[in-house]
Structures are given as C-alpha cells and as structure tokens.
Design a protein around this motif. Structure first.
Motif, PDB file in Angstrom:
ATOM      1  N   ALA A  19      -4.593  13.461   3.168  1.00  0.00           N
ATOM      2  CA  ALA A  19      -3.572  14.067   3.666  1.00  0.00           C
ATOM      3  C   ALA A  19      -2.912  13.388   5.184  1.00  0.00           C
ATOM      4  CB  ALA A  19      -4.364  15.574   4.244  1.00  0.00           C
ATOM      5  N   VAL A  20      -4.099  12.848   5.953  1.00  0.00           N
ATOM      6  CA  VAL A  20      -3.508  11.886   7.100  1.00  0.00           C
ATOM      7  C   VAL A  20      -2.787  11.043   6.566  1.00  0.00           C
ATOM      8  CG1 VAL A  20      -4.597  10.583   8.788  1.00  0.00           C
ATOM      9  CG2 VAL A  20      -5.422  12.728   8.422  1.00  0.00           C
ATOM     10  N   GLY A  21      -3.168  10.308   5.629  1.00  0.00           N
ATOM     11  CA  GLY A  21      -2.512   9.072   5.133  1.00  0.00           C
ATOM     12  C   GLY A  21      -0.832   9.401   4.626  1.00  0.00           C
ATOM     13  N   ILE A  22      -0.706  10.535   3.953  1.00  0.00           N
ATOM     14  CA  ILE A  22       0.572  10.875   3.547  1.00  0.00           C
ATOM     15  C   ILE A  22       1.432  11.469   4.569  1.00  0.00           C
ATOM     16  CG2 ILE A  22       1.909  12.519   1.999  1.00  0.00           C
ATOM     17  CD1 ILE A  22      -0.476  12.766   0.101  1.00  0.00           C
ATOM     18  N   ALA A  23       0.722  12.212   5.509  1.00  0.00           N
ATOM     19  CA  ALA A  23       1.493  12.575   6.648  1.00  0.00           C
ATOM     20  C   ALA A  23       1.969  11.401   7.355  1.00  0.00           C
ATOM     21  CB  ALA A  23       0.744  13.389   7.584  1.00  0.00           C
ATOM     22  N   GLY A  24       0.921  10.384   7.549  1.00  0.00           N
ATOM     23  CA  GLY A  24       1.392   9.099   8.320  1.00  0.00           C
ATOM     24  C   GLY A  24       2.406   8.346   7.546  1.00  0.00           C
ATOM     25  N   ILE A  25       2.844   8.384   6.700  1.00  0.00           N
ATOM     26  CA  ILE A  25       3.907   7.619   5.943  1.00  0.00           C
ATOM     27  C   ILE A  25       5.002   8.326   5.962  1.00  0.00           C
ATOM     28  CG2 ILE A  25       4.836   6.932   3.744  1.00  0.00           C
ATOM     29  CD1 ILE A  25       2.208   6.824   2.464  1.00  0.00           C
ATOM     30  N   LEU A  26       5.178   9.924   6.299  1.00  0.00           N
ATOM     31  CA  LEU A  26       6.200  10.532   6.601  1.00  0.00           C
ATOM     32  C   LEU A  26       6.506  10.422   8.158  1.00  0.00           C
ATOM     33  CD1 LEU A  26       5.294  13.695   4.465  1.00  0.00           C
ATOM     34  CD2 LEU A  26       7.060  12.011   3.879  1.00  0.00           C
ATOM     35  N   GLY A  27       5.791   9.898   8.696  1.00  0.00           N
ATOM     36  CA  GLY A  27       5.842   9.823  10.233  1.00  0.00           C
ATOM     37  C   GLY A  27       5.120  10.704  11.201  1.00  0.00           C
ATOM     38  N   PHE A  28       4.118  11.772  10.466  1.00  0.00           N
ATOM     39  CA  PHE A  28       3.597  12.835  11.459  1.00  0.00           C
ATOM     40  C   PHE A  28       2.147  12.159  11.382  1.00  0.00           C
ATOM     41  CE2 PHE A  28       6.897  15.776  11.664  1.00  0.00           C
ATOM     42  CZ  PHE A  28       7.580  15.605  10.327  1.00  0.00           C
ATOM     43  N   GLU A  29       1.695  12.711  13.005  1.00  0.00           N
ATOM     44  CA  GLU A  29       0.050  12.010  12.961  1.00  0.00           C
ATOM     45  C   GLU A  29      -0.591  13.439  12.811  1.00  0.00           C
ATOM     46  OE1 GLU A  29      -0.391   9.787  16.654  1.00  0.00           O
ATOM     47  OE2 GLU A  29      -2.143  10.206  16.593  1.00  0.00           O
ATOM     48  N   LEU A  30      -1.383  13.372  11.797  1.00  0.00           N
ATOM     49  CA  LEU A  30      -2.416  14.458  11.897  1.00  0.00           C
ATOM     50  C   LEU A  30      -3.613  14.215  12.399  1.00  0.00           C
ATOM     51  CD1 LEU A  30      -1.600  16.001   8.247  1.00  0.00           C
ATOM     52  CD2 LEU A  30      -0.647  16.913  10.463  1.00  0.00           C
ATOM     53  N   PRO A  31      -4.477  15.167  13.011  1.00  0.00           N
ATOM     54  CA  PRO A  31      -5.848  15.048  13.597  1.00  0.00           C
ATOM     55  C   PRO A  31      -6.862  14.606  12.279  1.00  0.00           C
ATOM     56  CG  PRO A  31      -5.270  17.322  13.632  1.00  0.00           C
ATOM     57  CD  PRO A  31      -4.191  16.677  13.079  1.00  0.00           C
ATOM     58  N   ASP A  32      -7.856  13.952  12.900  1.00  0.00           N
ATOM     59  CA  ASP A  32      -8.860  13.634  11.657  1.00  0.00           C
ATOM     60  C   ASP A  32      -9.801  14.783  11.767  1.00  0.00           C
ATOM     61  OD1 ASP A  32      -9.473  10.294  13.378  1.00  0.00           O
ATOM     62  OD2 ASP A  32      -8.526  10.928  11.488  1.00  0.00           O
TER      63      ASP A  32
END
Lengths: 350, 498
Positions: free
Chosen positions: B277-290
């Motif tokens: 989830a963090v990876g995909i959101a990161g590609i989209l430009g959103f930083e999700l918490p660990d």
C-alpha cells in the motif's frame, strides 16, 4: 571520492539519472517477465496443454513450470498428463489428436469405450448388492459378520485383527496419508502423497515413506499380500469417468504383474462436504458418485474387492458430515479410528 | 492451415484478455455480480488494474501539467472501480458513508454561521460519529458479514470529522479529495490509517518523482514477496495442515510449531500488504505512514503494540485514549482508559468471544507492565535484554493463538496441546511423530521468516532501493512472486475480513 568536489547540483542530476534508469529497468523487467509468461502460456496452449478457457495464460505457464514442463521438453511424450480442470464442453470436441501423455483426451465418448455413463447405470442395477448393503442394518460389533448401514462395499467379508496388515500396502492420495498418520495400522506399508492421481501414481515422489522413491520402485523391490488403492478425488475435474477407469485398469494390471499374489482392494472416493461442493467448480458429490459406481463396476467385472467407507462419514444427504472436517475434504484425525475398525471388519475371505 | 491455426490461438488469448476488460465494464454497468476478488496479490491486480490505473494517472498528469486535479479524478474513479470489483454489493455503503461524512461538516459549518450554537454543532458532529460507529456495529454484529474494508475506511472518516470538529484541519469542499483521502485504492481495504493533514499536504504538493516512484515499486515488490513467498507458504502449516488434523489430535511440538507459524504468517501477511500500500501510494505521490516497526524485537508488550499495526494504535490513542484523559489523570483512570481502548480494539477485530479474551489478555499484560514490570524489561544488562525479548515473543505467540481460533472451546483444546501438563479428555488420536514431517517441510521457510524479523536484516531489505543491485534482486523476487501466485498459493489477505 571524486564526486565530493563536484557541485551538489551535478550530484543531484546524476542520482536523478540513476533513479530514472533504475525505474525504467525495473518496470521494464517486470513487464518482460509477465510478457514472457503470457507468451509461454500461449505456446503451451498451442501444444494442447489445457482445453479450458478459464485458465489464464500466465497461470497455465506457472502451473506447467511447476510440473516440470519447460520449453526444451515441451514435446516429451513420457510425462504424465497435467491434471488441469477440463470443462465438460471441451471433452466433446478435442482440438488435437495427440496422445494421452500430452494432456489431451482424444477418445472420450467413443463407441468402443466400456464405461460410458449409460452403460454403467444399466449394469449397476443388475449387480447383486447383498453384501453389507442393507439400508437399515445397524452396526453390530462382536458378531461374526459386522454390518454397516449404507455400506456399498463389494466382496465377501469377515473380521480380523491388526496382524492381517503386516504385509499390506496402502497406495493413495492425501486421504491415505491421513490413514498412514492416524489409523494406527503402523505395521502396514504406505506409499502415499498429497495430490496423487491415477496418472502419476507410479512415478511420483512419496510423502509417507523414505525407503523407496516411487510406487513402481517399491512394488519392484518388495512383495505384498494385500494392496489397498485409493485415488480419484484429484482427478474429478479431469476428463470423465470412462477415461479414469481405463487408466485405473491399466494401473492395476501393472501392479498385478509386479505382485501376482497380492489381493487387490479398490477403495471408493470419499465424499466432500456440502460447503465444499458449493465452492468448488468441478468437485461435487454427484461426480464422485459417478466415479465410485464405475469403480464398483470395475471390481465386479474383474473380481477385485471394493471398499466404500463413505457410510462411516456421510450425512443424510450423502455428503461428508460438516462437523467431521475442517476444509470439507479431509477428515479430522480423530475420525480415522472408525476407518481402522472398518478395515478390520472388511477382510476379504475368499 | 497453419496461419488459420495461429490466428485461432491468437484470437483465443486475445479473447481471454478481452474477456477481462469486458468483465470490468460489465461490473461498472452492474449487470451481474462477478465474484472477482482482486486483492493486491492477485494477477488481475498486478497485471491489469495497477499498470492501467498508473498509466492513466501519469498520462493525465503529463497532459494537464499545471494541475493535479484531473489526476485526482482518475484516482477517484480507479478507487471506485477497484471497490466495485472487490465488493460490488457494498458500494452503496461506501458511497453513503462518504456522502454523510462529506456533507455533515459542510452542513454544520453552514448552519453554524447562521445559528451559532456550540451545543448544536457538537450534537451533529456526535451524530455523525455515532452513525459511523453504528455502521461498523451493524455489519459486525447484526449482519455478520463485513463489507470489505469497512472498519478501515470508517475509521478514516471518523478521524476526518473529529479533526474538523477540533479545528485541526480545514473542511474539504471537494468531494473527490475527501473520497481519495478515505478510499484511495492503496489504502481502501486494509490501508495504513492516516491523518487528513498529511493527506492534504501531499494533495497540495504531490511528491511525484523518479526516486519516489522507484522507492514505491521496490516497496511494492518487497511487500508482495513478504506476502506471497513467506506469509502464504508459512501459513499453509497453520491453515491447511494443522487445522485439517484438528487441534485435539496434534502433538505438543506441532502445536508450538503451529503457534510460531501463525505468528509469522499474520505478521508477514499484514506487513507485506502495508508495504504494498505504501509503495503504490508512494508512486502516486502520497506518503502513507508505516504500519510496522520490527515488532518481534520489542522488549515489552507495551512496546510491541507501539510497533505492530502502528496506525491503528495511533488512531485509538488520538481519538479514544487521549480524549478520555490518557495518562494525565489518576492511575486507576489510566487503567480504565487502557481497558476502553483494548475492548474497542478487540471488538474492531472481531465479534466473537475469543477476540474479547484476546483483548483482555493484552490489557492485563499492559497493566502489569505499567504498574511494575516495565522498568525491569528495559533494564540495561544483557539478561534483561534477552529475557525481555523471550517474554514478549512467548506471550505474544500465545495471544495470537487466542486471536486465531474463533471457537473459544477450541482455543482451550489448543492450549491443552501447548501445555500438556493437565489431564484432559480433549485429546484424541494424536500421532506423536507428526511434527517431524511438517518440521522437515517448513523448517527452511520458518527460519527465513524468523531471520527477517531481526531489525537489522528487515531494515536492510526494506532499504534496498538505495543500493545499485536492487534492480536484479527485485526482478528475481518479482518472478518468484508471480510463480507463487500463478501456481495458486496466494490467498486473500487475512486482515481483510476485519
């Protein structure tokens, strides 16, 4: 190192370039892996590895790789067929006339086959089912001839003790693994593996023993007085029962060549629970019953003993009782004790 | 003839793919309910949904260079389609709750300007929160079947509404933005729970770039590997082998092996998903918490629950524990606050009794530690360092056994197998050598999984995107993952049923 002397902008530019290259390489590589698998799947389909349209190319490729089918041995005729589910519609019109070992079934429904469904039903109705087949007989222990209600076994039975199994061999799939682990007949020998089918029975690796590498080797090197066979649940989705029985007969002939004095016991396929039937695309109790009837027919014709333990575990609808199983397909270990009693009470005395 | 044959096969595989697209469209039209579960580790997701939605997202970004709004619309529709594919029958629930939590703050603000009454404002905020919680209770206890992701996205909505009430964040007047915050497809089903302020920060200034994209892809592959290669395979020992035998018939060594296997499976399953989830959101430009920070290296159960499912713990801390007073009041009040949090946590995880027992078990340990044990566990000597970790692993494993088995009677049976000192009628037909085969089958995988729990090693692996050799390693991992998924070893995420 050299880059310390350069300005930070250049360092940033270099690392940015590196990231771009890495990203493109990785994404491109992932696309290539997927494309390669899809292409391999298409090639496999062209070689006739799966008649079903439901499997995607990638899944087909992965499954074939896991069964050892690689591009360099794709036309190897000595392999056992891949048991991929075949939809009934495909059986009627096979795409390819290749031989059995490439996974294509070409002679189903032909007029010569002795085991077409209509034939079977006729023959069952004329079969004598007097041995233990009474529907309302309760289990009586401590009598000379123990009866089980709803028992469809065929043969002439009496009871014995565990020593009967000193020279017995059990061959089969995961249900036989369960029998090995939990029936408590430790004096017998077991050549069993989860997922064993009638097609790979002779050559597959075994779970229950380290002493031999395959059933074939075990039969060549050892002699047994009684051989119990139980396969069929893993083949329900492949072809139809006629093809299954043909292969079964071949296997038994092979066994009898190697073990001329052995008593052959053919066991029915155990039912599955109703919840399992609902979720599975191919496995249901009607299909299982069809095959069991065919197996019984085969035993009547060739004079083998047929054991049907379903009477121990069925509910009133003829499915495996839900409480007796976790996944709908395998019994809890505690229920194998009843199976042991069943074996001891179904000793062929002819 | 050959050409026809080739063409026929080309048409066959083309038809296969066409069928996938067709079924997607058909779902949109709602013609019939296809049971296409598409978790992150499904081939349909990896091969079709993800690349297509990413391509559309970045394509739109490139076309409309001055604004990320069109890309936000793409993300919104992609997330809705994702939910339709996963759980078409529950899309009304999602849409209604989104509408409720979107319009209520706006409505309250509008009427607040006209009839400024703090009490009415508080009342309507409370009503919104109550309806949100009621939705969870309704599906969990009354209906029994939870809409996919409900527990997660309702909590996201609650955090949004509460933050608005306390004036921590401005009201979002754009429905698409609010929906993306709650329901963007990386986090929709089991996502790391986040804060609206963090989302808004990324919304305004999207963190798009090659390095973020690369980091995201690597994180996705690592997460997929953890889930598919480790969790699913280790989980077979629990899910198929031990459950099939029946707890009354397993030997003690096998029972312990099972507890270890389940603990590792749960961790890598959820951790893998969170990384994806963090990876995909990161590609989209959103930083999700660990969501995880090497929990099995903790020195106390209190610490464990600060390192496991971190975002859930933070949610309960910020929205239940602290509003109730946290630890600023008397000691007995602190204990009651912790009890409240853990009762809610256990209910959130499930409606059956074993979850409550599990929650109370953890609560007891937390209280014992808070009142007495904590300082000993964190002692500086070597003995304390070793014993504290053994203590955590031992009791957390036992707590997972309670967590894992829904039927409370069967939990009891399992414990009599773990601790065979008590005379009991529950055992039946145990094969004393059963563990030998399973140990042989699973030992390598279990050792690898245990080694990956060591912080130094796990941190190295999750930080591998910094290394130059990360490309070949990730490609190999990806290939192995696809192989595992293709041969049918993957199963839907465990936490998805909560």
């Amino acid at each position: 190192m050299g880059y310390v002397e350069r300005g930070s902008a250049t360092v940033a530019k270099n690392s940015e370039k590196l990231q771009i290259i890495q990203s493109i390489l990785l994404a491109g590589g992932m696309v290539l892996v997927c494309a390669a698998l899809i292409v391999y799947g298409v090639i496999l389909r062209k070689h006739g590895y799966a008649e079903s349209e439901n499997t995607s190319d990638m899944v087909l490729a992965c499954r074939c790789i896991s069964e050892g089918v690689f591009p360099w041995n794709i036309d190897d005729n000595n392999r056992t067929p891949i048991s991929t589910p075949v939809s009934p519609a495909d059986i009627a019109a096979p795409a390819n006339t290749g031989n059995v070992n490439s996974g294509v079934i070409s002679d189903i429904g032909s007029a010569d086959s002795n085991y077409t469904t209509n034939n079977m039903i006729e023959r069952i109705q004329t079969t004598d089912m007097s041995c233990g087949g009474g529907n309302n007989v309760i289990i009586e222990k401590n009598s000379a001839n123990v009866q089980y209600a709803g028992d469809l076994s065929y043969g002439s039975f009496s009871s014995s003790d565990e020593s009967y199994f000193d020279d017995a061999l059990f061959i089969g799939d995961s249900r036989t693994v369960g029998i090995c682990d939990y029936c408590g007949l430790d004096n017998a020998e077991y050549y069993a593996k989860e997922g064993m089918t009638i097609y790979d029975m002779m050559d597959c690796e075994l779970t229950t023993t380290d002493e031999v590498d395959s059933v074939l080797e075990g039969l060549q090197n050892n002699q047994f007085a009684k051989i119990y066979l139980m396969v069929g649940i893993n083949e329900v989705g492949t072809a139809d029962s006629g093809y299954f029985i043909e292969h079964y007969v071949e296997i038994i002939n092979q066994i009898r060549e190697l073990q001329p004095d052995a008593e052959i016991y053919v066991q029915s396929i155990l039912h599955v629970a109703h919840s399992y039937e609902e979720e599975s695309e191919y496995i249901n109790n009607d299909a299982i019953n069809e095959r069991n009837e065919a197996l019984r027919e085969m035993c009547v014709e060739y004079g083998y003993t047929y054991l049907d333990a379903n009477c121990l575990y069925d509910d009133e609808n003829g499915a495996l009782t839900e409480d007796m199983t976790f996944d709908g397909c395998h019994l809890y270990a505690q229920h194998y004790l009843d199976w042991k009693e069943f074996y001891l009470n179904h000793i062929n005395n002819q | 003839m050959i050409c026809l044959h080739k063409a026929k096969n080309k048409a066959k595989s083309y038809n296969n793919r066409k069928k996938c697209y067709k079924s997607l469209i058909v779902i949109l039209l709602g013609k019939y309910n296809i049971n296409l579960v598409m978790s992150f580790s499904d081939l349909n997701f990896i091969i079709l949904f993800l690349p297509i939605s990413l391509a559309l997202y970045f394509g739109v970004l490139k076309i409309f260079k001055d604004s990320t709004k069109p890309a936000d619309y793409v993300l919104f529709f992609a997330s809705m389609i994702f939910y339709c594919i996963e759980a078409l029958e529950f899309i009304p629930v999602l849409v209604c709750l989104l509408a409720l939590n979107f319009f209520m703050p706006i409505g309250i603000e509008y009427y607040g300007r006209r009839y400024s009454s703090r009490k009415t404002k508080k009342f309507f905020f409370a009503v919104t929160i109550i309806i949100d919680c009621a939705a969870i209770f309704y599906f969990k206890f009354y209906i029994g079947k939870m809409p996919l992701g409900l527990s997660f996205y309702v909590f996201q909505m609650i955090s949004y509404v509460v933050d608005i009430y306390y004036d921590r964040v401005p009201i979002e007047y754009n429905f698409v933005n609010m929906s993306n915050y709650v329901a963007m497809f990386p986090r929709l089903i089991q996502g790391p729970l986040g804060r609206y302020e963090n989302f808004k920060r990324d919304l305004d200034k999207r963190k798009i770039g090659w390095s973020n994209a690369y980091k995201g892809i690597v994180s996705f592959i690592i997460g997929l590997s953890y889930k598919v290669i480790i969790a699913d395979n280790v989980g077979l020992l629990w899910n198929t082998e031990i459950n099939r035998i029946g707890y009354e018939s397993i030997s003690t060594p096998l029972a312990w092996l099972g507890a270890v296997a389940y603990s590792l499976k749960l961790y890598f399953d959820f951790y893998g998903y969170s990384l994806m989830a963090v990876g995909i959101a990161g590609i989209l430009g959103f930083e999700l918490p660990d969501n995880f920070n090497n929990p099995y290296a903790s020195r106390s159960i209190s610490e464990f629950w600060r390192r496991w499912h971190i975002t859930l713990g933070l949610f309960f801390k910020d929205y239940v524990y602290i509003p109730m007073g946290g630890n600023r009041k008397k000691k007995y009040r602190t204990i009651i606050n912790i009890l409240m949090v853990w009762i809610l946590t256990s209910i959130w995880h499930g409606s059956s009794l074993n979850y409550l027992v599990w929650g109370l078990m953890i609560f007891l340990f937390l209280v014992i530690e808070k009142l007495w044990l904590y300082k000993y566990l964190n002692g500086t000597n070597v003995v304390a360092k070793i014993l504290s970790r053994v203590y955590v692993i031992f009791f957390i494993m036992l707590s997972w056994v309670v967590f894992a088995i829904t039927d409370i009677k069967k939990v009891g049976v399992y414990f009599t197998r773990l601790f065979p000192f008590f005379k009991t009628d529950y055992i039946s037909n145990v094969n004393p050598n059963d563990y030998i085969r399973y140990f042989g089958r699973y030992s390598v995988l279990l050792v690898i999984a245990i080694v990956l729990c060591i912080p130094a090693i796990n941190n190295f692996i999750t930080g591998i995107y910094k290394k130059k050799y990360s490309v070949p390693i990730c490609l190999i991992l990806f290939g192995v993952c696809i192989y595992c998924v293709g041969t049918g070893l993957s199963n839907p995420f465990m936490y998805a049923s909560f």
